[in-house]
Design an enzyme around this catalytic site. Structure first.
Site, short mmCIF file in Angstrom:
data_model
loop_
_atom_site.label_atom_id
_atom_site.label_comp_id
_atom_site.label_asym_id
_atom_site.label_seq_id
_atom_site.Cartn_x
_atom_site.Cartn_y
_atom_site.Cartn_z
N HIS A 105 -4.46 11.67 -35.07
CA HIS A 105 -3.82 11.80 -36.08
C HIS A 105 -2.38 11.43 -36.06
O HIS A 105 -1.65 11.68 -35.13
CB HIS A 105 -3.97 13.16 -36.66
CG HIS A 105 -3.55 13.35 -38.08
ND1 HIS A 105 -2.36 13.53 -38.49
CD2 HIS A 105 -4.45 13.67 -39.11
CE1 HIS A 105 -2.33 13.65 -39.95
NE2 HIS A 105 -3.44 13.71 -40.29
N LYS A 150 -6.91 21.94 -33.33
CA LYS A 150 -6.78 22.04 -34.70
C LYS A 150 -7.90 22.70 -35.38
O LYS A 150 -8.87 22.61 -35.28
CB LYS A 150 -6.73 20.69 -35.16
CG LYS A 150 -6.65 20.36 -36.61
CD LYS A 150 -6.63 18.95 -37.14
CE LYS A 150 -6.41 18.82 -38.80
NZ LYS A 150 -6.25 17.37 -39.05
N ASP A 187 -13.75 13.76 -36.69
CA ASP A 187 -13.81 14.64 -38.12
C ASP A 187 -13.83 13.49 -39.26
O ASP A 187 -14.50 13.95 -40.14
CB ASP A 187 -12.58 15.49 -38.47
CG ASP A 187 -11.36 14.63 -38.42
OD1 ASP A 187 -11.23 13.54 -38.14
OD2 ASP A 187 -10.30 15.20 -38.77
N ASN A 188 -13.64 12.43 -39.09
CA ASN A 188 -13.77 11.31 -40.04
C ASN A 188 -13.54 10.05 -39.55
O ASN A 188 -13.03 9.80 -38.28
CB ASN A 188 -12.95 11.62 -41.45
CG ASN A 188 -11.39 11.99 -41.00
OD1 ASN A 188 -10.85 13.03 -41.14
ND2 ASN A 188 -10.58 11.01 -40.58
N SER A 244 -2.85 20.03 -39.55
CA SER A 244 -2.67 18.77 -38.75
C SER A 244 -1.05 18.78 -38.26
O SER A 244 -0.17 19.25 -38.81
CB SER A 244 -2.75 17.63 -39.98
OG SER A 244 -4.09 17.48 -40.46
N LYS A 251 -10.55 5.84 -43.34
CA LYS A 251 -10.42 7.20 -43.49
C LYS A 251 -10.15 7.52 -45.04
O LYS A 251 -9.34 6.91 -45.83
CB LYS A 251 -9.58 7.96 -42.77
CG LYS A 251 -9.04 9.50 -43.18
CD LYS A 251 -7.88 9.63 -42.45
CE LYS A 251 -7.27 11.24 -42.86
NZ LYS A 251 -6.05 11.59 -42.12
N CYS A 304 -10.15 15.59 -43.28
CA CYS A 304 -10.31 16.60 -42.51
C CYS A 304 -10.77 18.06 -42.78
O CYS A 304 -11.58 18.51 -42.12
CB CYS A 304 -9.10 16.64 -41.49
SG CYS A 304 -7.51 16.85 -42.46
N ASP A 350 -9.47 13.82 -34.25
CA ASP A 350 -8.88 13.74 -35.60
C ASP A 350 -8.61 12.16 -35.71
O ASP A 350 -7.59 11.61 -35.01
CB ASP A 350 -7.58 14.46 -35.59
CG ASP A 350 -6.97 14.80 -36.71
OD1 ASP A 350 -7.60 14.25 -37.92
OD2 ASP A 350 -6.36 15.83 -37.11
N ASP A 351 -9.26 11.63 -36.71
CA ASP A 351 -9.08 10.50 -37.16
C ASP A 351 -9.52 9.05 -36.35
O ASP A 351 -9.21 8.08 -36.30
CB ASP A 351 -7.78 9.91 -37.54
CG ASP A 351 -7.42 10.95 -38.90
OD1 ASP A 351 -8.08 11.58 -39.36
OD2 ASP A 351 -6.02 10.69 -39.41
N HIS A 378 -7.50 23.95 -39.35
CA HIS A 378 -7.61 23.24 -40.75
C HIS A 378 -8.47 23.67 -41.52
O HIS A 378 -9.11 23.12 -42.69
CB HIS A 378 -7.50 21.93 -40.72
CG HIS A 378 -6.51 21.01 -41.58
ND1 HIS A 378 -6.23 19.72 -41.83
CD2 HIS A 378 -5.81 21.67 -42.75
CE1 HIS A 378 -5.45 19.43 -42.70
NE2 HIS A 378 -5.27 20.80 -43.20
N ARG A 400 -14.30 19.65 -41.50
CA ARG A 400 -14.42 20.77 -40.37
C ARG A 400 -15.12 22.01 -41.06
O ARG A 400 -15.66 22.61 -40.29
CB ARG A 400 -13.01 20.93 -40.17
CG ARG A 400 -12.43 19.82 -39.14
CD ARG A 400 -10.98 19.87 -39.08
NE ARG A 400 -10.32 18.67 -38.43
CZ ARG A 400 -10.07 18.43 -37.30
NH1 ARG A 400 -10.33 19.49 -36.12
NH2 ARG A 400 -9.57 17.25 -36.69
#
Length: 459
Positions: free
Chosen positions: A200, A112, A252-253, A137, A270, A54, A14-15, A114, A58
């Site tokens: 994150h 996660k 994810d990003n 998140s 991001k 996110c 995540d991130d 989301h 996803r």
């Protein structure tokens, strides 16, 4: 011996930024287990997710589609999903988990989700036999000044097992659930989708990694991700299934870059349509199949996972709907390809197209930031020569501008573009339910681990 249905482990952070790993050049992060994936497998330099935030990323990755195609571009005005919303991934969508489940795979999501927290949208309704993790998140609980938020739920399958859990222990709990699943299905083909909460914000990490970090909590979170990968690699070897397991590691990003240049030389962060928002790391390892130490510079996306997994498992990709992904199984095997997987890639910011890439060229036509919304841009960058997007070459290459504009016109007709008031002919609806309810409510008599998380950082 290689079987006709390899095990697949997809690890999605995540991130985490394009440049956050040792093997991608970060000077402060030690990631020996992840670097081993690159040494013993393949590193992709030009890997993109379908969004720079996110929920859209996803949803697009799970379904093999641009987020805009499946209604994951806006969520009743929001750019991601929030607790208790009545929208999510439509039950009619087919995920890669559903495809593999139909082929006899055991499927598990740890971490996660989301993509919606109402019952109709949960992982167990989208092809996962079992689920353990946070439905959104880790900053979407009671935290700091966010006391109006419902408590952060930790779920097993469709039941909330704990609210406001100890976040610093979650990576270890995720590793435990992953190992337990792998051991249980060692003789079966399995899909494990491990979706870390790190990196994150807020960054709650075990003290051990914090004590060893040279980049504060962020570096400790990266080290924690690396440790979990080491646990999984060790388990595969101990069980004797290492050579029949494909591991893919990504994010994810892009990173927010709050703790240094996590996106390497890429411009932007991001949420942006610069390369730093969409381009993320991708490592692939499958002993005896994926060539060792290879660097692949072909353009690949998270939307390509679905058709790739389908090809490897021997199951057909759905033909009753548009799928934007393309199988890159041949690239994983180290085989040359005669033509690129796609002629263009489109950078959506929510429901608007901001940019397009074809080959080495990228055209920006819009830019949305927190303070402005620029439209009518015409900036062209040569990503092979100028990865940091610093030199606009639009005046020197009008023919490139025309070619990229033609790609944009085609995409607008297909998927739409709010900035040009184009609806798009081939979009599918966002899932909706009536009378949505949050998964948790605050109970002042409950012995929460932390009634409100003390770190104020949100992502």
């Amino acid at each position: 011996m290689q079987h006709d249905r390899p095990n697949i482990i997809l690890v999605n952070c995540d991130d985490l930024g394009w440049g956050d790993l040792g093997c991608t050049g970060h000077a402060l992060h030690r990631t020996p287990h992840l670097d081993r994936l690159a040494t013993e497998g393949m590193r992709f330099t030009d890997f993109y997710q379908g969004s720079a935030v996110c929920s859209p990323s996803r949803g697009g990755m799970l379904t093999g589609c641009y987020p805009r195609r499946i209604g994951f571009d806006r969520f009743d005005g929001g750019h991601v999903l929030f607790p208790g919303q009545g929208v999510g991934l439509d039950p009619s969508e087919i995920t890669f988990a559903r495809l593999l489940q139909r082929r006899g795979y055991a499927t598990q999501l740890v971490g996660k989700w989301h993509c919606g927290d109402q019952p109709a949208f949960l992982p167990t309704r989208h092809g996962f036999d079992h689920y353990f993790g946070l439905p959104y998140s880790n900053d979407m609980g009671r935290q700091g000044t966010r006391l109006a938020m419902p408590p952060l739920p930790l779920m097993e399958d469709e039941e909330v097992m704990e609210a406001q859990p100890d976040q610093s222990a979650l990576a270890q709990r995720y590793a435990e659930h992953s190992v337990r699943f792998i051991r249980k299905h060692r003789a079966d083909p399995f899909l494990l989708y491990l979706a870390h909460m790190h990196v994150h914000l807020p960054l709650y990490v075990p003290e051990r990694f914090l004590a060893e970090s040279t980049n504060g909590r962020y570096g400790a979170a990266v080290a924690c991700i690396d440790w979990v990968m080491g646990v999984i690699l060790h388990e595969l070897l101990q069980l004797g299934i290492d050579d029949n397991t494909l591991i893919l590691f990504t994010s994810d990003n892009g990173s927010r870059c709050d703790f240094g240049p996590s996106n390497g030389e890429l411009r932007g962060t991001k949420g942006s349509t610069w390369e730093g928002g969409f381009r993320t790391p991708l490592l692939a390892r499958w002993p005896g199949v994926v060539p060792k130490g290879k660097v692949c510079r072909e353009m690949v996306t998270g939307m390509d996972f679905l058709p790739t997994f389908a090809e490897l498992a021997g199951v057909a990709v759905p033909t009753d709907r548009a799928i934007d992904g393309r199988s890159f199984a041949s690239l994983l095997r180290g085989e040359p390809i005669e033509t690129p997987l796609r002629d263009a890639f489109f950078y959506y910011k929510g429901d608007s197209i901001d940019a397009v890439r074809a080959g080495q060229w990228k055209l920006h036509v819009g830019r949305q930031t927190r303070t402005s919304n620029e439209r009518g841009l015409c900036e062209v960058y040569d990503l092979h020569a100028d990865l940091a997007e610093t030199r606009d070459l639009s005046a020197d290459h009008p023919e490139i501008v025309r070619a990229l504009m033609a790609h944009l016109d085609r995409c607008r007709a297909d998927l739409g573009d709010v900035s040009t008031h184009t609806p798009g002919a081939n979009r599918r609806p966002l899932g909706r339910v009536a009378d949505p309810k949050p998964l948790t409510t605050f109970d002042p008599n409950c012995p929460y681990y932390m009634a409100a998380y003390d770190l104020a950082d949100v992502g």
